[in-house]
Structure formats: C-alpha cells, structure tokens
Design a protein around this motif. Structure first.
Motif, PDB file in Angstrom:
ATOM      1  N   MET A  61      -4.255 -19.226 -10.079  1.00 33.81           N
ATOM      2  CA  MET A  61      -4.548 -18.834  -8.427  1.00 33.81           C
ATOM      3  C   MET A  61      -3.932 -17.482  -8.400  1.00 33.81           C
ATOM      4  O   MET A  61      -4.606 -16.355  -7.694  1.00 33.81           O
ATOM      5  N   ALA A  62      -2.756 -17.228  -8.535  1.00 35.54           N
ATOM      6  CA  ALA A  62      -1.910 -16.060  -8.339  1.00 35.54           C
ATOM      7  C   ALA A  62      -2.432 -15.028  -9.134  1.00 35.54           C
ATOM      8  O   ALA A  62      -2.382 -13.845  -8.627  1.00 35.54           O
ATOM      9  N   THR A  63      -2.743 -15.238 -10.407  1.00 36.68           N
ATOM     10  CA  THR A  63      -3.131 -14.160 -11.409  1.00 36.68           C
ATOM     11  C   THR A  63      -4.427 -13.686 -10.874  1.00 36.68           C
ATOM     12  O   THR A  63      -4.604 -12.467 -10.612  1.00 36.68           O
ATOM     13  N   VAL A  64      -5.367 -14.517 -10.578  1.00 37.34           N
ATOM     14  CA  VAL A  64      -6.799 -14.008 -10.128  1.00 37.34           C
ATOM     15  C   VAL A  64      -6.559 -13.202  -8.803  1.00 37.34           C
ATOM     16  O   VAL A  64      -7.206 -11.938  -8.569  1.00 37.34           O
ATOM     17  N   LEU A  65      -5.891 -13.591  -7.752  1.00 32.94           N
ATOM     18  CA  LEU A  65      -5.542 -12.873  -6.777  1.00 32.94           C
ATOM     19  C   LEU A  65      -4.705 -11.470  -6.780  1.00 32.94           C
ATOM     20  O   LEU A  65      -5.109 -10.796  -6.254  1.00 32.94           O
ATOM     21  N   LEU A  66      -3.916 -11.388  -7.895  1.00 33.33           N
ATOM     22  CA  LEU A  66      -3.344 -10.315  -8.295  1.00 33.33           C
ATOM     23  C   LEU A  66      -4.405  -9.082  -8.812  1.00 33.33           C
ATOM     24  O   LEU A  66      -4.223  -8.096  -8.668  1.00 33.33           O
ATOM     25  N   VAL A  67      -5.188  -9.746  -9.602  1.00 33.70           N
ATOM     26  CA  VAL A  67      -6.029  -8.747 -10.295  1.00 33.70           C
ATOM     27  C   VAL A  67      -7.058  -8.204  -9.142  1.00 33.70           C
ATOM     28  O   VAL A  67      -7.479  -7.038  -9.187  1.00 33.70           O
ATOM     29  N   ILE A  68      -7.247  -9.183  -8.381  1.00 35.59           N
ATOM     30  CA  ILE A  68      -8.326  -8.710  -7.020  1.00 35.59           C
ATOM     31  C   ILE A  68      -7.549  -7.643  -6.220  1.00 35.59           C
ATOM     32  O   ILE A  68      -8.172  -6.541  -5.939  1.00 35.59           O
ATOM     33  N   HIS A  69      -6.212  -7.979  -6.126  1.00 33.04           N
ATOM     34  CA  HIS A  69      -5.477  -7.075  -5.448  1.00 33.04           C
ATOM     35  C   HIS A  69      -5.372  -5.533  -6.169  1.00 33.04           C
ATOM     36  O   HIS A  69      -5.428  -4.480  -5.508  1.00 33.04           O
ATOM     37  N   LEU A  70      -5.232  -5.649  -7.360  1.00 30.93           N
ATOM     38  CA  LEU A  70      -5.375  -4.133  -7.945  1.00 30.93           C
ATOM     39  C   LEU A  70      -6.602  -3.468  -7.985  1.00 30.93           C
ATOM     40  O   LEU A  70      -6.578  -2.560  -8.011  1.00 30.93           O
ATOM     41  N   MET A  71      -7.654  -4.317  -8.118  1.00 32.14           N
ATOM     42  CA  MET A  71      -8.899  -3.658  -8.038  1.00 32.14           C
ATOM     43  C   MET A  71      -9.125  -3.352  -6.813  1.00 32.14           C
ATOM     44  O   MET A  71      -9.711  -2.175  -6.753  1.00 32.14           O
ATOM     45  N   ILE A  72      -8.880  -3.888  -5.657  1.00 30.07           N
ATOM     46  CA  ILE A  72      -8.907  -3.212  -4.352  1.00 30.07           C
ATOM     47  C   ILE A  72      -8.135  -1.932  -4.298  1.00 30.07           C
ATOM     48  O   ILE A  72      -8.557  -0.868  -3.584  1.00 30.07           O
ATOM     49  N   SER A  73      -6.731  -2.108  -4.619  1.00 29.02           N
ATOM     50  CA  SER A  73      -5.980  -0.766  -4.577  1.00 29.02           C
ATOM     51  C   SER A  73      -6.751   0.412  -5.228  1.00 29.02           C
ATOM     52  O   SER A  73      -6.469   1.441  -4.912  1.00 29.02           O
ATOM     53  N   ALA A  74      -7.032   0.289  -6.522  1.00 35.52           N
ATOM     54  CA  ALA A  74      -7.662   1.254  -7.236  1.00 35.52           C
ATOM     55  C   ALA A  74      -8.939   1.872  -6.833  1.00 35.52           C
ATOM     56  O   ALA A  74      -9.202   3.024  -6.391  1.00 35.52           O
ATOM     57  N   ALA A  75      -9.687   0.963  -5.874  1.00 38.17           N
ATOM     58  CA  ALA A  75     -10.814   1.307  -5.567  1.00 38.17           C
ATOM     59  C   ALA A  75     -10.376   2.314  -3.937  1.00 38.17           C
ATOM     60  O   ALA A  75     -11.063   3.035  -3.519  1.00 38.17           O
ATOM     61  N   LEU A  76      -9.606   1.829  -3.293  1.00 35.99           N
ATOM     62  CA  LEU A  76      -8.993   2.482  -2.414  1.00 35.99           C
ATOM     63  C   LEU A  76      -8.491   3.929  -2.408  1.00 35.99           C
ATOM     64  O   LEU A  76      -8.754   4.909  -1.783  1.00 35.99           O
ATOM     65  N   VAL A  77      -7.651   3.859  -3.475  1.00 35.19           N
ATOM     66  CA  VAL A  77      -7.333   5.163  -4.171  1.00 35.19           C
ATOM     67  C   VAL A  77      -8.411   6.076  -4.570  1.00 35.19           C
ATOM     68  O   VAL A  77      -8.476   7.490  -3.690  1.00 35.19           O
ATOM     69  N   GLY A  78      -9.437   5.628  -4.982  1.00 36.17           N
ATOM     70  CA  GLY A  78     -10.629   6.743  -5.352  1.00 36.17           C
ATOM     71  C   GLY A  78     -11.508   6.930  -4.061  1.00 36.17           C
ATOM     72  O   GLY A  78     -11.820   8.082  -3.994  1.00 36.17           O
ATOM     73  N   VAL A  79     -11.659   6.071  -3.123  1.00 35.73           N
ATOM     74  CA  VAL A  79     -12.366   6.198  -1.919  1.00 35.73           C
ATOM     75  C   VAL A  79     -11.562   7.283  -0.858  1.00 35.73           C
ATOM     76  O   VAL A  79     -12.193   8.287  -0.436  1.00 35.73           O
ATOM     77  N   VAL A  80     -10.377   7.100  -1.147  1.00 31.86           N
ATOM     78  CA  VAL A  80      -9.277   8.126  -0.165  1.00 31.86           C
ATOM     79  C   VAL A  80      -9.841   9.467  -1.042  1.00 31.86           C
ATOM     80  O   VAL A  80      -9.889  10.725  -0.255  1.00 31.86           O
ATOM     81  N   LEU A  81      -9.557   9.581  -2.248  1.00 32.33           N
ATOM     82  CA  LEU A  81      -9.676  10.786  -2.756  1.00 32.33           C
ATOM     83  C   LEU A  81     -11.040  11.546  -2.765  1.00 32.33           C
ATOM     84  O   LEU A  81     -11.350  12.870  -2.830  1.00 32.33           O
ATOM     85  N   LEU A  82     -12.150  10.486  -2.430  1.00 30.47           N
ATOM     86  CA  LEU A  82     -13.451  11.303  -2.399  1.00 30.47           C
ATOM     87  C   LEU A  82     -13.697  12.109  -0.982  1.00 30.47           C
ATOM     88  O   LEU A  82     -14.683  12.776  -0.751  1.00 30.47           O
ATOM     89  N   GLN A  83     -12.792  11.317   0.016  1.00 35.23           N
ATOM     90  CA  GLN A  83     -12.966  12.044   1.174  1.00 35.23           C
ATOM     91  C   GLN A  83     -12.696  13.508   1.517  1.00 35.23           C
ATOM     92  O   GLN A  83     -11.917  14.121   0.673  1.00 35.23           O
ATOM     93  N   LYS A  84     -13.276  14.218   2.308  1.00 33.63           N
ATOM     94  CA  LYS A  84     -13.126  15.677   2.579  1.00 33.63           C
ATOM     95  C   LYS A  84     -11.897  15.702   3.288  1.00 33.63           C
ATOM     96  O   LYS A  84     -11.949  15.075   4.470  1.00 33.63           O
ATOM     97  N   SER A  85     -10.956  16.668   2.910  1.00 32.18           N
ATOM     98  CA  SER A  85     -10.077  16.911   3.610  1.00 32.18           C
ATOM     99  C   SER A  85      -9.996  17.775   4.840  1.00 32.18           C
ATOM    100  O   SER A  85     -10.962  18.436   4.875  1.00 32.18           O
ATOM    101  N   GLU A  86      -9.085  17.799   5.866  1.00 34.29           N
ATOM    102  CA  GLU A  86      -9.211  18.739   7.039  1.00 34.29           C
ATOM    103  C   GLU A  86      -8.909  20.145   6.748  1.00 34.29           C
ATOM    104  O   GLU A  86      -9.323  20.895   7.410  1.00 34.29           O
ATOM    105  N   GLY A  87      -7.972  20.301   5.583  1.00 37.07           N
ATOM    106  CA  GLY A  87      -7.531  21.669   5.051  1.00 37.07           C
ATOM    107  C   GLY A  87      -8.609  22.448   4.526  1.00 37.07           C
ATOM    108  O   GLY A  87      -8.251  23.345   4.104  1.00 37.07           O
ATOM    109  N   GLY A  88      -9.355  21.809   3.957  1.00 35.49           N
ATOM    110  CA  GLY A  88      -9.977  22.668   3.038  1.00 35.49           C
ATOM    111  C   GLY A  88     -10.730  22.239   1.831  1.00 35.49           C
ATOM    112  O   GLY A  88     -11.268  20.949   1.589  1.00 35.49           O
ATOM    113  N   ALA A  89     -10.353  22.641   0.692  1.00 39.81           N
ATOM    114  CA  ALA A  89     -11.011  22.365  -0.735  1.00 39.81           C
ATOM    115  C   ALA A  89     -10.021  21.510  -1.472  1.00 39.81           C
ATOM    116  O   ALA A  89      -9.652  21.583  -2.532  1.00 39.81           O
TER     117      ALA A  89
END
Length: 130
Positions: free
Chosen positions: A1-29
C-alpha cells in the motif's frame, strides 16, 4: 500500500513540476511555452486557465498524498520512543580504569576501516622507496 501511494505521489510531483514550468511567467520569457512572441500551440487565455486549474488540482493531490503517506508511516512505526526502551540494547558499562591494569584485551571491533588500520601494526603509513 505504501509503495503504491509513494509511486503515485512521485508521479503527481513530477507532473506538478512540468505544469508549473509550462506556465507563462509574469516577467517575460522565462516560461517554456509562452515566453517569446506570437502564435503557438499553448497560447491564449483559455490555456492559461487550464494550466492554472491543472496546477491547483495537482497541488491538492500532492497535499493529499503527502498527508496519507504521513498517516501511513505513523501507523506502521513502532509505538513509543527509543528512550523508553531502556538500556537493553546498550553496551555493558564497566567501572573506571585502574592504573597498572592490563588493557591490551580490548574488545574486537566491527571490521571498520579503523580496525583494519590498527591491524597493520608498525607498517609505514607511506610507501618507502628502497
């Protein structure tokens, strides 16, 4: 159970980093997808709303999995403190050393690097040229 939850947690964190990097910043490029100029795949107000909502959903999932992992670790950990267990696992204590007593019978070490260095005896520390 803990291993499955940990793998899901890691996938969510990687997706979160990717989505944040895709967003347009306020400062420009600084963003990956929206910094430069006109026309592109991820442009427009609707995409910004989609990325913002996706970030919020991934952040909520990240916090939820973090709390679940904490609760799971709390229930699987042994109850009590290691200080409550007493000195059952500690090395036996002896009295102070008496002058003139033979102390050459030291207990054998665990095979660490210091024990190996002490076994060398009187060998020179640096190789000598002959």
């Amino acid at each position: 159970m803990a291993t499955v939850l940990l793998v899901i947690h890691l996938m969510i964190s990687a997706a979160l980093v990717g989505v944040v990097l895709l967003q347009k910043s306020e400062g420009g490029a600084l963003g990956i997808g929206g910094g430069g100029g006109g026309g592109g795949f991820l442009t427009g107000r609707g995409t910004a709303n989609l990325l913002t909502r996706t970030t919020a959903a991934l952040a909520a999932a990240f916090f939820l999995t973090s709390i679940l992992l904490t609760l799971l670790a709390r229930h699987t950990a042994p109850v009590g403190s290691m200080f409550d267990q007493g000195s059952s696992g500690a090395a036996p204590t002896t009295g102070p050393a008496v002058p003139g007593e033979n102390t050459s019978k030291a207990p054998a070490g665990r095979g660490g690097i210091l024990d190996k260095l002490q076994q060398r005896g009187n060998a020179p520390a640096v190789p000598q040229n002959q």
